[in-house]
Design a protein around this motif. Structure first.
Motif: not given
Length: 224
Positions: A103, A138, A141-146, A149, A178
């Protein structure tokens, strides 16, 4: 700065895929039950004077190396480093393995880049790198954008260094809160040069390449 030779090309031994240019990144999708791990390690099978860097997200670094030796024929002695995101980050490791928390993608990226740099400065002519698989990131992490990136940073680095990067995703694997893995694969595919889909038709495994020039069209048999 890239230490790879101009016009670097990577042979994809024991697969139906044609050689690919240095800087190519591939997203490989398919079920692990259909041989996803074996196929990725085939793509990472290094030629003489190449090195391998792996990111092991849901298996230990030791298991990653053992699988790689088996699927690459066992006779190749490529220089190798592994970022182990599965074992206890506080545990002990060896000279070929570094530990990272799944994470903390910034730390994973830094460890990965460091291992690639070490191989390049040791004189390898090309680095094959792979992530098996992205699904645990996936889920962690709390945000798939991370995750996007992170993948974009790795593919950009790979392009600059004229390496080969292979990222696996099993659409049926747990991806946390997600959307389903197939939609995640569609989203991540934008960060890659091409995509390879793996399936099993009866007892025969098949692969199909999209987004790359000079590759066979349609589904191709592969022995896994």
């Amino acid at each position: 700065m890239s230490l790879a030779s101009p016009g670097t090309e990577y042979e994809l031994t024991d697969t139906p895929l044609a050689p690919v240019e240095g800087g190519t990144s591939l997203l490989v999708t398919g079920s692990r039950d259909d041989g996803l791990d074996a196929f990725v390690h085939r793509l990472l099978s290094a030629d003489e004077n190449e090195g391998v860097v792996g990111i092991a997200a849901d298996e230990s670094g030791r298991t990653f190396r053992r699988t790689h030796r088996r699927e690459s024929g066992g006779s190749r002695r490529a220089s190798m480093g592994v970022v182990d995101c599965y074992s206890d980050p506080g545990g002990r490791t060896d000279d070929e393995t570094v530990l990272a928390d799944p994470d903390d993608l910034t730390a994973v990226n830094m460890q990965f880049s460091s291992l690639c740099d070490e191989l390049q400065f040791d004189g390898v002519e090309g680095v094959r790198s792979g992530l098996v698989t992205v699904s645990p990131f996936c889920a962690a992490c709390e945000d798939m954008r991370d995750v996007y990136r992170f993948v974009s940073n790795v593919t950009s680095r790979n392009r600059r260094s004229e390496g080969l990067f292979v990222c696996a995703i099993d659409p049926d694997a747990d991806t946390g809160e997600f959307n389903d893995g197939q939609n995640i694969a569609e989203g991540l595919s934008r960060a890659f040069s091409g995509r390879v889909d793996l399936r099993r038709d009866g007892r025969q495994s098949e692969v199909r390449v999209e987004g790359l020039d000079d590759q066979p069209s349609g589904w191709q048999d592969v022995s896994l």
